[in-house]
Motif scaffolding. Structure first.
Motif, PDB file in Angstrom:
ATOM      1  N   ASN A 207      34.590  16.655   0.687  1.00 53.58           N
ATOM      2  CA  ASN A 207      34.464  15.330   0.055  1.00 53.58           C
ATOM      3  C   ASN A 207      35.805  14.648  -0.175  1.00 53.58           C
ATOM      4  O   ASN A 207      35.875  13.419  -0.178  1.00 53.58           O
TER       5      ASN A 207
ATOM      6  N   THR B 100      36.329  16.782  -8.869  1.00 55.31           N
ATOM      7  CA  THR B 100      36.517  16.576 -10.310  1.00 55.31           C
ATOM      8  C   THR B 100      36.192  15.170 -10.785  1.00 55.31           C
ATOM      9  O   THR B 100      36.116  14.924 -11.982  1.00 55.31           O
TER      10      THR B 100
ATOM     11  N   TYR C 161      41.330   4.578   7.911  1.00 58.56           N
ATOM     12  CA  TYR C 161      40.121   5.088   7.241  1.00 58.56           C
ATOM     13  C   TYR C 161      38.949   5.134   8.216  1.00 58.56           C
ATOM     14  O   TYR C 161      38.268   6.156   8.337  1.00 58.56           O
TER      15      TYR C 161
ATOM     16  N   ASP D 213      41.530  12.913   5.203  1.00 60.06           N
ATOM     17  CA  ASP D 213      40.112  12.632   5.450  1.00 60.06           C
ATOM     18  C   ASP D 213      39.559  13.349   6.686  1.00 60.06           C
ATOM     19  O   ASP D 213      38.362  13.628   6.745  1.00 60.06           O
TER      20      ASP D 213
ATOM     21  N   SER E  38      31.341   7.794   6.119  1.00 58.47           N
ATOM     22  CA  SER E  38      31.215   6.527   5.395  1.00 58.47           C
ATOM     23  C   SER E  38      30.477   5.565   6.317  1.00 58.47           C
ATOM     24  O   SER E  38      30.348   5.842   7.525  1.00 58.47           O
TER      25      SER E  38
ATOM     26  N   GLY F 277      37.789  17.745  -3.856  1.00 60.06           N
ATOM     27  CA  GLY F 277      37.826  16.497  -4.620  1.00 60.06           C
ATOM     28  C   GLY F 277      36.690  16.454  -5.630  1.00 60.06           C
ATOM     29  O   GLY F 277      36.166  15.388  -5.943  1.00 60.06           O
TER      30      GLY F 277
ATOM     31  N   VAL G 102      30.216   2.697  -3.457  1.00 56.49           N
ATOM     32  CA  VAL G 102      29.795   3.489  -4.611  1.00 56.49           C
ATOM     33  C   VAL G 102      30.721   3.191  -5.788  1.00 56.49           C
ATOM     34  O   VAL G 102      31.930   2.987  -5.620  1.00 56.49           O
TER      35      VAL G 102
HETATM   36  N1  LIG Z   1      33.393   5.355  -3.211  1.00 53.48           N
HETATM   37  C1  LIG Z   1      32.911   4.830  -2.098  1.00 53.48           C
HETATM   38  O1  LIG Z   1      32.490   3.658  -2.079  1.00 53.48           O
HETATM   39  C2  LIG Z   1      32.848   5.655  -0.841  1.00 53.48           C
HETATM   40  C3  LIG Z   1      32.133   5.149   0.255  1.00 53.48           C
HETATM   41  C4  LIG Z   1      32.064   5.884   1.423  1.00 53.48           C
HETATM   42  C5  LIG Z   1      32.692   7.098   1.504  1.00 53.48           C
HETATM   43  N2  LIG Z   1      33.397   7.570   0.436  1.00 53.48           N
HETATM   44  C6  LIG Z   1      34.063   8.861   0.586  1.00 53.48           C
HETATM   45  O2  LIG Z   1      33.595   9.747  -0.414  1.00 53.48           O
HETATM   46  C7  LIG Z   1      34.670  10.632  -0.795  1.00 53.48           C
HETATM   47  C8  LIG Z   1      34.888  10.561  -2.300  1.00 53.48           C
HETATM   48  O3  LIG Z   1      35.167   9.217  -2.647  1.00 53.48           O
HETATM   49  P1  LIG Z   1      35.374   8.745  -4.171  1.00 53.48           P
HETATM   50  O4  LIG Z   1      35.025   7.318  -4.204  1.00 53.48           O
HETATM   51  O5  LIG Z   1      34.719   9.699  -5.086  1.00 53.48           O
HETATM   52  O6  LIG Z   1      36.968   8.864  -4.269  1.00 53.48           O
HETATM   53  P2  LIG Z   1      37.902   9.124  -5.546  1.00 53.48           P
HETATM   54  O7  LIG Z   1      39.223   8.557  -5.169  1.00 53.48           O
HETATM   55  O8  LIG Z   1      37.247   8.630  -6.781  1.00 53.48           O
HETATM   56  O9  LIG Z   1      37.993  10.718  -5.585  1.00 53.48           O
HETATM   57  C9  LIG Z   1      38.587  11.417  -4.521  1.00 53.48           C
HETATM   58  C10 LIG Z   1      38.851  12.836  -4.936  1.00 53.48           C
HETATM   59  O10 LIG Z   1      39.542  13.488  -3.856  1.00 53.48           O
HETATM   60  C11 LIG Z   1      40.689  14.149  -4.397  1.00 53.48           C
HETATM   61  N3  LIG Z   1      41.741  14.279  -3.380  1.00 53.48           N
HETATM   62  C12 LIG Z   1      42.511  13.299  -2.841  1.00 53.48           C
HETATM   63  N4  LIG Z   1      43.400  13.839  -1.989  1.00 53.48           N
HETATM   64  C13 LIG Z   1      43.189  15.185  -1.975  1.00 53.48           C
HETATM   65  C14 LIG Z   1      43.784  16.270  -1.292  1.00 53.48           C
HETATM   66  N5  LIG Z   1      44.812  16.092  -0.441  1.00 53.48           N
HETATM   67  N6  LIG Z   1      43.319  17.517  -1.524  1.00 53.48           N
HETATM   68  C15 LIG Z   1      42.300  17.703  -2.398  1.00 53.48           C
HETATM   69  N7  LIG Z   1      41.692  16.724  -3.088  1.00 53.48           N
HETATM   70  C16 LIG Z   1      42.137  15.466  -2.876  1.00 53.48           C
HETATM   71  C17 LIG Z   1      41.118  13.288  -5.568  1.00 53.48           C
HETATM   72  O11 LIG Z   1      41.973  13.981  -6.455  1.00 53.48           O
HETATM   73  C18 LIG Z   1      39.766  12.932  -6.169  1.00 53.48           C
HETATM   74  O12 LIG Z   1      39.308  13.936  -7.044  1.00 53.48           O
HETATM   75  C19 LIG Z   1      35.877  10.217   0.029  1.00 53.48           C
HETATM   76  O13 LIG Z   1      35.960  11.015   1.185  1.00 53.48           O
HETATM   77  C20 LIG Z   1      35.559   8.783   0.401  1.00 53.48           C
HETATM   78  O14 LIG Z   1      36.224   8.363   1.564  1.00 53.48           O
HETATM   79  C21 LIG Z   1      33.483   6.882  -0.737  1.00 53.48           C
END
Ligand SMILES: NC(=O)c1ccc[n+]([C@@H]2O[C@H](COP(=O)([O-])OP(=O)(O)OC[C@H]3O[C@@H](n4cnc5c(N)ncnc54)[C@H](O)[C@@H]3O)[C@@H](O)[C@H]2O)c1
Length: 250
Positions: A92, A15, A157, A116, A144, A13, A190
């Protein structure tokens, strides 16, 4: 000396959002990165931009659906073939699952748990043999705050992110003797694309419960992930690094 000189990482993930920030930080700190993501339209351009800035090929974009074992084997092979070894894995990639217990469907349960949680396990299963060949490694799994405390919503989740903690600890116990460290990072709220559409009410509620009173920038979580991936955290394994603006402190 950069913190990640000589490291070769797979970042899933990688990108956009947090993963995009990790990729940029890893390059800045000296690593080579193979991004595994399902954003096949945007991924190659993202990698090309970073390589143009670096003046050499330090990032590759490869299609990876983290729920597919055969795609994991392919990307691990590419990391070793193109950069000589694989030392680091950042699990990630993730999808949200914001429904409560009664509203969650079997489909949404399966999707969140598969991406996840199963994705983390498959990543470790596939990449650990390559890390063994490299003489050791570091794995950062993404949990998380929802893996530590109940939120009253997001049943799949929270279950997946809690599972990541147990998976991290058991992998740490199994592979410590082989110099493979496994830790979890726990971001709070975030500012990433996934949170653009959350309701104002939920955002206010989350920020009320965050002593620092704001969302994190992705680079603030990236600092912690660089630390866990680097030799600066050489005596840490099985740990949970919480980067949540104090959310779980109150
Ligand atoms: N943003 C937040 O507030 C937050 C808080 C706690 C934890 N997280 C965790 O951090 C990580 C990233 O979160 P984010 O906010 O950047 O999310 P996002 O949705 O902005 O990005 C997620 C990325 O994962 C990729 N992805 C989704 N399914 C996939 C798959 N099957 N195979 C490969 N890639 C896949 C997507 O294409 C994307 O690039 C996640 O695991 C999320 O649960 C995020």
């Amino acid at each position: 000396m950069n913190a990640l000189d000589g490291k070769v990482a797979i970042i899933t993930g990688g990108t956009q959002g947090l993963g995009g920030a990790y990729t940029e930080a890893f390059i800045r700190h000296g690593a080579c990165v193979v991004i595994g993501d399902v954003r096949d339209e945007e991924g190659p351009d993202f990698a090309a931009r970073l390589n143009a800035t670096a003046g050499t090929v330090r990032v590759l974009y490869e299609h990876l659906d983290v729920t597919k074992a055969e795609e994991w084997s392919r990307i691990a092979g590419i990391a070793e073939a193109r950069f000589g070894r694989l030392t680091t894995l950042v699990n990630n990639a993730g999808v949200p699952g914001r429904d409560g217990i009664e509203d969650t469907t079997e489909e949404s349960w399966a999707r969140t748990i598969n991406v996840d949680l199963k994705g983390c396990w498959l990543g470790m299963k596939t990449c650990i043999p390559a890390m063994r060949r490299a003489g050791g490694g570091a794995i950062v799994n993404t949990s998380s705050t929802s893996g530590l405390v109940g939120t009253g919503r997001g049943a799949p989740y929270c279950s997946a992110k809690g599972g990541v903690v147990a998976l991290t600890k058991t992998a740490a116990a199994q592979y410590g003797a082989e110099n493979i460290r496994v830790n979890a990072v726990h971001p709070g709220l975030v500012d990433t694309p996934r949170n653009k559409n959350i309701s104002d009410e939920w955002r206010r509620e989350m920020l009320r419960g965050t002593p620092l009173g704001r969302m994190a920038r992705p680079d603030e979580i990236a600092n912690a992930v660089v630390f866990l991936a680097s030799d600066a955290s050489s005596f840490m394994t099985g740990s949970s690094l919480i980067v949540d603006g104090g959310m779980t402190a109150i």
